[in-house]
Design a protein around this motif. Structure first.
Motif, mmCIF file in Angstrom:
data_model
loop_
_atom_site.group_PDB
_atom_site.id
_atom_site.type_symbol
_atom_site.label_atom_id
_atom_site.label_comp_id
_atom_site.label_asym_id
_atom_site.label_seq_id
_atom_site.Cartn_x
_atom_site.Cartn_y
_atom_site.Cartn_z
ATOM 1 N N THR A 196 0.849 -1.187 0.000
ATOM 2 C CA THR A 196 0.000 0.000 0.000
ATOM 3 C C THR A 196 0.883 1.234 0.000
ATOM 4 O OG1 THR A 196 -1.845 -1.072 1.128
ATOM 5 C CG2 THR A 196 -1.633 1.317 1.402
ATOM 6 N N MET A 197 0.526 2.216 -0.799
ATOM 7 C CA MET A 197 1.248 3.467 -0.874
ATOM 8 C C MET A 197 0.316 4.596 -0.470
ATOM 9 S SD MET A 197 4.237 2.502 -1.821
ATOM 10 C CE MET A 197 4.978 4.102 -2.126
ATOM 11 N N GLY A 198 0.839 5.508 0.331
ATOM 12 C CA GLY A 198 0.003 6.601 0.807
ATOM 13 C C GLY A 198 0.675 7.947 0.690
ATOM 14 N N TRP A 199 -0.139 8.984 0.657
ATOM 15 C CA TRP A 199 0.325 10.375 0.710
ATOM 16 C C TRP A 199 -0.262 11.017 1.964
ATOM 17 C CZ3 TRP A 199 3.914 12.683 -2.261
ATOM 18 C CH2 TRP A 199 4.226 12.116 -3.506
ATOM 19 N N PHE A 200 0.573 11.717 2.672
ATOM 20 C CA PHE A 200 0.171 12.484 3.844
ATOM 21 C C PHE A 200 0.681 13.903 3.683
ATOM 22 C CE2 PHE A 200 -1.345 9.249 6.894
ATOM 23 C CZ PHE A 200 -1.008 8.098 6.192
ATOM 24 N N ARG A 201 0.141 14.822 4.455
ATOM 25 C CA ARG A 201 0.626 16.195 4.412
ATOM 26 C C ARG A 201 0.638 16.796 5.805
ATOM 27 N NH1 ARG A 201 -4.485 19.109 1.245
ATOM 28 N NH2 ARG A 201 -5.982 19.035 2.994
ATOM 29 N N GLN A 202 1.511 17.769 5.975
ATOM 30 C CA GLN A 202 1.604 18.466 7.247
ATOM 31 C C GLN A 202 1.743 19.951 6.990
ATOM 32 O OE1 GLN A 202 4.694 17.111 9.917
ATOM 33 N NE2 GLN A 202 3.606 17.935 11.682
ATOM 34 N N ALA A 203 0.753 20.692 7.422
ATOM 35 C CA ALA A 203 0.774 22.147 7.299
ATOM 36 C C ALA A 203 1.471 22.743 8.518
ATOM 37 C CB ALA A 203 -0.656 22.676 7.191
ATOM 38 N N PRO A 204 1.982 23.950 8.401
ATOM 39 C CA PRO A 204 2.664 24.589 9.543
ATOM 40 C C PRO A 204 1.784 24.651 10.775
ATOM 41 C CG PRO A 204 3.051 25.829 7.535
ATOM 42 C CD PRO A 204 2.024 24.790 7.191
ATOM 43 N N GLY A 205 2.303 24.166 11.884
ATOM 44 C CA GLY A 205 1.568 24.215 13.141
ATOM 45 C C GLY A 205 0.489 23.175 13.297
ATOM 46 N N LYS A 206 0.391 22.267 12.325
ATOM 47 C CA LYS A 206 -0.650 21.242 12.393
ATOM 48 C C LYS A 206 -0.035 19.854 12.387
ATOM 49 C CE LYS A 206 -4.325 23.961 10.224
ATOM 50 N NZ LYS A 206 -5.377 23.962 9.175
ATOM 51 N N GLU A 207 -0.836 18.870 12.765
ATOM 52 C CA GLU A 207 -0.373 17.500 12.728
ATOM 53 C C GLU A 207 -0.424 16.953 11.299
ATOM 54 O OE1 GLU A 207 -1.740 16.078 17.232
ATOM 55 O OE2 GLU A 207 -2.564 15.112 15.450
ATOM 56 N N ARG A 208 0.373 15.930 11.092
ATOM 57 C CA ARG A 208 0.359 15.254 9.801
ATOM 58 C C ARG A 208 -1.012 14.618 9.590
ATOM 59 N NH1 ARG A 208 5.223 11.257 8.723
ATOM 60 N NH2 ARG A 208 6.298 13.225 8.322
#
Length: 123
Positions: A32-44
């Protein structure tokens, strides 16, 4: 296992970007392949995933209908096509790989991570 994410950059709201995640040491067709993101000051947070067995895709509600995850087994690469980008999509995007088929919207199910690529959407 190494994952190399690329394709980030600066784009205006409403624009598009395509992120790539080149894998080595593990076949994207077998995990399984996934994409995650993390914005400034926020959790992934989870963005999208594609499973190894049926190629089933899963998306966060915030990106459903705008983002598309896909894979090229021959290139051993996973892509994230991002359309209709919004300012709130601004974040560092990371790809990851998992041996699981369930719970794949959570970071704990992924055992290898790439370094991330920055996406900045100007409003």
């Amino acid at each position: 296992v190494q994952l190399q994410a690329s394709g980030g950059g600066l784009v205006q709201a409403g624009g598009s970007l395509r992120l790539s995640c080149a894998a080595s040491g593990r076949a994207v067709s077998s995990y399984t392949m996934g994409w995650f993101r993390q914005a400034p000051g926020k959790e992934r947070e989870f963005v999208a995933a594609i499973t190894w067995n049926l190629g089933s895709t899963y998306y966060a509600d915030s990106v459903k209908g705008r983002f598309t995850i896909s894979r090229d087994n021959a290139q051993n690469t996973v892509y994230l096509q991002m359309n209709s980008l919004k300012a709130e999509d601004t974040a560092v995007y990371s790809c990851a790989t998992s041996p699981y088929l369930v719970g794949i919207t959570t970071t704990g199910k992924y055992d290898y991570w790439g370094q991330g690529t920055l996406v900045t959407v100007s409003s």
